[in-house]
Design a protein around this motif. Structure first.
Motif, short mmCIF file in Angstrom:
data_model
loop_
_atom_site.label_atom_id
_atom_site.label_comp_id
_atom_site.label_asym_id
_atom_site.label_seq_id
_atom_site.Cartn_x
_atom_site.Cartn_y
_atom_site.Cartn_z
N SER A 72 -5.04 -9.04 4.72
CA SER A 72 -3.68 -8.63 5.10
C SER A 72 -3.30 -7.23 4.61
O SER A 72 -2.38 -6.61 5.14
CB SER A 72 -2.66 -9.65 4.59
OG SER A 72 -2.74 -9.79 3.19
N VAL A 73 -4.02 -6.70 3.60
CA VAL A 73 -3.71 -5.34 3.13
C VAL A 73 -4.99 -4.49 3.24
O VAL A 73 -5.24 -3.90 4.27
CB VAL A 73 -3.15 -5.35 1.69
CG1 VAL A 73 -2.75 -3.92 1.27
CG2 VAL A 73 -1.92 -6.25 1.60
N ASN A 74 -5.78 -4.43 2.18
CA ASN A 74 -7.04 -3.68 2.23
C ASN A 74 -8.16 -4.58 2.76
O ASN A 74 -8.26 -5.73 2.33
CB ASN A 74 -7.45 -3.20 0.83
CG ASN A 74 -6.50 -2.16 0.27
OD1 ASN A 74 -5.43 -2.49 -0.20
ND2 ASN A 74 -6.89 -0.91 0.33
N TYR A 75 -8.99 -4.05 3.63
CA TYR A 75 -10.12 -4.87 4.09
C TYR A 75 -11.30 -4.00 4.48
O TYR A 75 -11.18 -2.80 4.73
CB TYR A 75 -9.70 -5.77 5.27
CG TYR A 75 -9.39 -5.05 6.56
CD1 TYR A 75 -10.35 -4.91 7.56
CD2 TYR A 75 -8.12 -4.52 6.81
CE1 TYR A 75 -10.07 -4.27 8.76
CE2 TYR A 75 -7.82 -3.87 8.00
CZ TYR A 75 -8.80 -3.75 8.97
OH TYR A 75 -8.53 -3.11 10.16
N GLU B 78 -8.20 -7.62 -2.78
CA GLU B 78 -6.89 -7.87 -3.37
C GLU B 78 -6.77 -7.20 -4.73
O GLU B 78 -7.77 -6.87 -5.36
CB GLU B 78 -6.65 -9.37 -3.49
CG GLU B 78 -6.62 -10.08 -2.13
CD GLU B 78 -6.21 -11.53 -2.27
OE1 GLU B 78 -5.02 -11.77 -2.60
OE2 GLU B 78 -7.06 -12.41 -2.07
N TYR B 79 -5.52 -7.04 -5.18
CA TYR B 79 -5.26 -6.33 -6.43
C TYR B 79 -4.11 -6.98 -7.18
O TYR B 79 -3.09 -7.33 -6.58
CB TYR B 79 -4.90 -4.86 -6.11
CG TYR B 79 -4.52 -4.03 -7.31
CD1 TYR B 79 -5.46 -3.72 -8.28
CD2 TYR B 79 -3.22 -3.55 -7.47
CE1 TYR B 79 -5.12 -2.95 -9.38
CE2 TYR B 79 -2.87 -2.76 -8.56
CZ TYR B 79 -3.83 -2.47 -9.52
OH TYR B 79 -3.49 -1.70 -10.60
N ASN B 80 -4.29 -7.14 -8.49
CA ASN B 80 -3.22 -7.62 -9.35
C ASN B 80 -2.74 -6.45 -10.20
O ASN B 80 -3.48 -5.99 -11.09
CB ASN B 80 -3.73 -8.75 -10.26
CG ASN B 80 -2.62 -9.33 -11.14
OD1 ASN B 80 -1.72 -8.64 -11.56
ND2 ASN B 80 -2.71 -10.62 -11.40
N PRO B 81 -1.53 -5.93 -9.96
CA PRO B 81 -1.07 -4.74 -10.68
C PRO B 81 -0.85 -4.98 -12.18
O PRO B 81 -0.87 -4.04 -12.97
CB PRO B 81 0.25 -4.38 -9.98
CG PRO B 81 0.69 -5.62 -9.30
CD PRO B 81 -0.56 -6.39 -8.95
N LEU B 82 -0.65 -6.22 -12.57
CA LEU B 82 -0.43 -6.52 -13.99
C LEU B 82 -1.72 -6.41 -14.78
O LEU B 82 -1.74 -5.90 -15.90
CB LEU B 82 0.20 -7.92 -14.16
CG LEU B 82 1.56 -8.11 -13.50
CD1 LEU B 82 2.04 -9.53 -13.70
CD2 LEU B 82 2.58 -7.13 -14.08
N THR B 83 -2.81 -6.92 -14.21
CA THR B 83 -4.10 -6.91 -14.90
C THR B 83 -4.98 -5.73 -14.47
O THR B 83 -6.04 -5.50 -15.04
CB THR B 83 -4.87 -8.21 -14.63
OG1 THR B 83 -5.09 -8.32 -13.21
CG2 THR B 83 -4.09 -9.42 -15.10
N ARG B 84 -4.52 -4.99 -13.43
CA ARG B 84 -5.31 -3.91 -12.84
C ARG B 84 -6.68 -4.43 -12.40
O ARG B 84 -7.69 -3.76 -12.53
CB ARG B 84 -5.47 -2.74 -13.83
CG ARG B 84 -4.25 -1.86 -13.92
CD ARG B 84 -4.34 -0.79 -14.99
NE ARG B 84 -5.51 0.08 -14.85
CZ ARG B 84 -5.66 1.20 -15.53
NH1 ARG B 84 -4.73 1.59 -16.40
NH2 ARG B 84 -6.74 1.95 -15.38
N HIS B 85 -6.68 -5.62 -11.86
CA HIS B 85 -7.93 -6.27 -11.45
C HIS B 85 -8.02 -6.34 -9.93
O HIS B 85 -7.07 -6.76 -9.27
CB HIS B 85 -8.00 -7.68 -12.05
CG HIS B 85 -9.17 -8.48 -11.59
ND1 HIS B 85 -10.48 -8.11 -11.85
CD2 HIS B 85 -9.25 -9.64 -10.89
CE1 HIS B 85 -11.30 -9.00 -11.32
NE2 HIS B 85 -10.58 -9.93 -10.73
N ALA C 287 0.81 -1.23 0.00
CA ALA C 287 0.00 0.00 0.00
C ALA C 287 0.84 1.27 0.00
O ALA C 287 0.39 2.31 -0.48
CB ALA C 287 -0.94 0.00 1.21
N VAL C 288 2.05 1.20 0.55
CA VAL C 288 2.89 2.39 0.59
C VAL C 288 3.98 2.31 -0.48
O VAL C 288 3.95 3.06 -1.46
CB VAL C 288 3.51 2.59 2.00
CG1 VAL C 288 4.39 3.84 2.01
CG2 VAL C 288 2.41 2.73 3.05
#
Length: 236
Positions: free
Chosen positions: A222-225, A207-214, A162-163
């Motif tokens: 564990s990150v965004n919730y 959750e987020y996949n930076p490659l697919t922007r999905h 996130a940072v």
């Protein structure tokens, strides 16, 4: 004394004109909005309900809830962001939507137990006293009402994603958007929710996949919730 950090207000005020540009620094909010809107609607069936969106910013979530048929009040202390939200709603012809520059604690004192649904998304990590906001949200909800919060977990993975990842490597967000020390662990948020006499219904990770922007919802917090809660019907 108002529960606000002037530096945080200034940060979002400076970006106010970009709220509705889906390729701007607010792109992540535009991309996650359908997910969080559907999740809120699945729990609370918002059509025809009275909703207050606390820390509404430029109105991305508030306007989408109004489009689903909810009667929405968006509140924030960043006046520039509210003006952008009001203008966008007016230009889009969205009815049943209003905005006010007022603190959550002040509105709770003015309108206790008035709302079927209270949302407070991506905001708790930007205020000095998140527990105070949660208490205010609880006070605004009707007995039996739904409340939804979202924030960022505090652990090495969330710092990395996130940072460092979002702000420095991928440049999805402006540098300095988040202050890691203010991230909130699920157990800490759960304690605040219990202390506000709310029933915790569900934690949900995003959750987020930076490659697919999905983006997608999962059980990984564990990150965004996000968390869904209800005010007991017996609550006074």
């Amino acid at each position: 004394m108002t529960n606000v950090d002037p530096q945080e207000l200034a940060k979002f005020s400076d970006l106010a004109h970009k709220w509705w540009d889906p390729e701007s620094e607010f792109r992540p909010l535009h991309e996650i909005n359908p997910l969080r809107l559907d999740w809120i609607d699945q729990h609370a069936a918002i059509k025809g309900k009275t909703v207050v969106d606390v820390g509404c910013g430029g109105g991305i979530l508030a306007e989408s809830m109004a489009r689903r048929g909810a009667n929405v009040l968006g509140i924030d202390l960043a006046d520039k962001s509210l003006k952008v939200a009001q203008l966008h709603a007016m230009e889009a012809g969205v009815a049943n939507l209003d905005y006010r520059c007022v603190a959550a604690e002040a509105l709770a004192a003015e309108q206790p137990a008035q709302y079927d649904v209270v949302t407070c998304m991506e905001m708790l990590e930007h205020v000095p006293d998140p527990a105070s906001v949660i208490q205010a949200c609880a006070a605004m909800a009707k007995p039996g009402g739904w409340l939804f919060f979202s924030t960022l977990n505090r652990n090495p993975k969330s710092f990395l994603f996130a940072v460092l990842g979002a702000e420095y490597l991928l440049k999805m967000l402006p540098k300095g958007t988040h202050e890691y020390a203010r991230f909130i662990r699920p157990a800490e948020l759960a304690r605040c929710i219990r202390e506000a006499h709310l029933d915790l219904v569900q934690f949900k990770g995003m959750e987020y996949n930076p490659l697919t922007r999905h983006y997608w919802l999962s059980g990984d917090t564990s990150v965004n919730y996000m968390v869904a809660c209800r005010k007991p019907v017996s609550a006074v």
